[in-house]
Design a protein around this motif. Structure first.
Motif, PDB file in Angstrom:
ATOM      1  N   TYR A 343      37.611  44.411  39.042  1.00 52.64           N
ATOM      2  CA  TYR A 343      37.514  42.957  39.176  1.00 52.64           C
ATOM      3  C   TYR A 343      36.901  42.549  40.522  1.00 52.64           C
ATOM      4  O   TYR A 343      37.230  41.506  41.083  1.00 52.64           O
ATOM      5  CB  TYR A 343      38.895  42.327  39.011  1.00 52.64           C
ATOM      6  CG  TYR A 343      39.439  42.454  37.604  1.00 52.64           C
ATOM      7  CD1 TYR A 343      38.983  41.612  36.593  1.00 52.64           C
ATOM      8  CD2 TYR A 343      40.385  43.425  37.297  1.00 52.64           C
ATOM      9  CE1 TYR A 343      39.466  41.731  35.295  1.00 52.64           C
ATOM     10  CE2 TYR A 343      40.874  43.555  36.002  1.00 52.64           C
ATOM     11  CZ  TYR A 343      40.416  42.702  35.005  1.00 52.64           C
ATOM     12  OH  TYR A 343      40.892  42.826  33.726  1.00 52.64           O
ATOM     13  N   ASP A 345      34.197  41.280  41.288  1.00 51.03           N
ATOM     14  CA  ASP A 345      33.463  40.013  41.293  1.00 51.03           C
ATOM     15  C   ASP A 345      34.319  38.821  40.881  1.00 51.03           C
ATOM     16  O   ASP A 345      33.800  37.729  40.643  1.00 51.03           O
ATOM     17  CB  ASP A 345      32.251  40.111  40.354  1.00 51.03           C
ATOM     18  CG  ASP A 345      31.252  41.159  40.811  1.00 51.03           C
ATOM     19  OD1 ASP A 345      31.084  41.302  42.042  1.00 51.03           O
ATOM     20  OD2 ASP A 345      30.658  41.838  39.948  1.00 51.03           O
ATOM     21  N   ASP A 346      35.613  39.030  40.781  1.00 52.16           N
ATOM     22  CA  ASP A 346      36.530  37.968  40.362  1.00 52.16           C
ATOM     23  C   ASP A 346      37.481  37.655  41.516  1.00 52.16           C
ATOM     24  O   ASP A 346      38.493  38.342  41.708  1.00 52.16           O
ATOM     25  CB  ASP A 346      37.314  38.427  39.129  1.00 52.16           C
ATOM     26  CG  ASP A 346      38.191  37.334  38.541  1.00 52.16           C
ATOM     27  OD1 ASP A 346      38.602  36.430  39.297  1.00 52.16           O
ATOM     28  OD2 ASP A 346      38.490  37.406  37.335  1.00 52.16           O
TER      29      ASP A 346
END
Length: 368
Positions: A343, A345-346
């Protein structure tokens, strides 16, 4: 055979301290991935002829017989650092002795120093101590024209930037400074190099080399050597120094021959038996133990979790220290690491995962 008999005698008639020794690990900051090294893998993963992009027998082709549980990594990656230091915290390890290249701008030294400082920031997040192992041989390797002046500059940098940190390890009421030598500086040269320090550091050299380090030296630390326990037995019993730092290691299985690099080629069978032997000797003879190493993959002295050995070495340390963490916490730390990468990029998920990591690493702090 005589060494093993004597070792059994030595262990039999000494009392094992109960959770008394402080445990530190010697840590290398020199690994790079393609993402952190201008599109090429760092030399400590490749040596002269390996390529981690190649998968051989299901694992990346790195310059080692052993493989990190999380795959080849960048030493300056905060997620990697938190994974590493989280495992140390869960094992009950007090902190790290950080291999430090100095401030010379040669080869990959500047990047190693940058990584070292990222790791130091990680020790603050984890609540661990740190001290520096100075590589004075880098003055030779970089062909520094004025070794004393550069050594003084390195000491002044340490004093201004590291020794003042609240979690820098102090021994005998002064910052502990280890040197992996002497190799480039000797005798009165060390007096000149250390003179700028105020207060003076508690200066410690490699075993049996203190007499080459001037007037400020106060002790020595043991290391791995070809004869396994023979020199350790003699050093523990007979070396009379004020500060004596013992050593534990899982063996010595270097990749230099296969990797096409120069380096020591002796072999000590890697595994739990070698670790247990050196571990018990260190516990019986010293109050400060340096484990060599956390992650020297090229020399095959690793105790960080690997695909081949998992957390076997950390399990031994955890049992000795009486850590309230469990082996399941090791698994959770690794799960969180892989979730962070999944994750990446989250930002919302990343914050949740970082909070989860922090809560796990610090869940017993109020009890210590």
């Amino acid at each position: 055979m005589r060494s093993l008999i004597f070792l059994s005698f030595l262990l039999l008639f000494q009392t094992l301290p109960l959770h008394g020794a402080e445990i530190y690990v010697h840590m290398m900051p020199w690994f790079e991935t393609k993402e952190t090294n201008n599109g090429t893998w760092g030399q400590h993963w490749t040596m002269a002829n390996r390529n981690p992009d190649n998968i051989v027998d299901g694992v990346p082709e790195i310059a080692s017989f052993y493989h990190p549980e999380i795959g080849p990594y960048a030493s300056g990656d905060p997620d990697v650092i938190d994974w590493q230091l989280g495992h140390m915290k869960a094992a009950g390890i007090s902190g790290i002795f950080l291999d430090w290249p100095g401030t010379t701008d040669a080869y990959d030294y500047a990047k190693n120093k940058e990584n070292a400082e990222a790791i130091i920031e990680g020790t603050k997040r984890a609540g661990l101590k740190f001290a520096v192992v100075y590589e004075d041989n880098n003055l030779n390797l970089a062909a520094v024209p004025d070794k004393i002046a550069q050594g003084q500059a390195d000491m002044e940098y340490l004093q201004s930037n590291y020794f003042t940190e609240d979690n820098y390890l102090k021994v005998k009421d002064a910052p502990l400074l280890l040197d992996f030598g002497p190799q480039a500086l000797h005798d009165a040269e060390w007096d000149e190099v250390l003179e700028p320090l105020d207060p003076k550091a508690t200066f410690v050299t490699l075993w049996n080399q203190g007499q080459q380090a001037g007037n400020y030296v106060q002790g020595e630390f043991a290391w791995v050597w070809a004869d396994f326990v023979d020199t350790l037995i003699v050093w523990y019993a007979n070396r009379n120094v004020s500060v004596k730092i013992g050593v534990a290691y899982p063996g010595f299985h270097p990749f230099y021959g296969e990797g096409g690099w120069p380096g020591p080629m002796f072999y000590i069978e890697y595994g739990v038996p070698a670790f247990n032997t050196t571990w018990q000797m260190a516990l019986n003879n010293t109050d400060i133990i340096q484990i060599c190493t956390w992650n020297d993959y090229g020399e095959g002295t690793i105790i960080e979790p690997t695909l081949e050995y998992g957390t076997q070495f950390l399990d031994i340390i955890q049992e000795y220290t009486g850590s309230k963490y469990t082996s399941d916490d090791f698994r959770k730390l690794t799960d969180i690491y892989f979730m962070k990468k999944k994750y990446a990029d989250d930002p919302v998920m990343l914050k949740l995962l970082r909070d989860k990591h922090h809560a796990l690493v610090h869940k017993f702090d109020e009890l210590t």
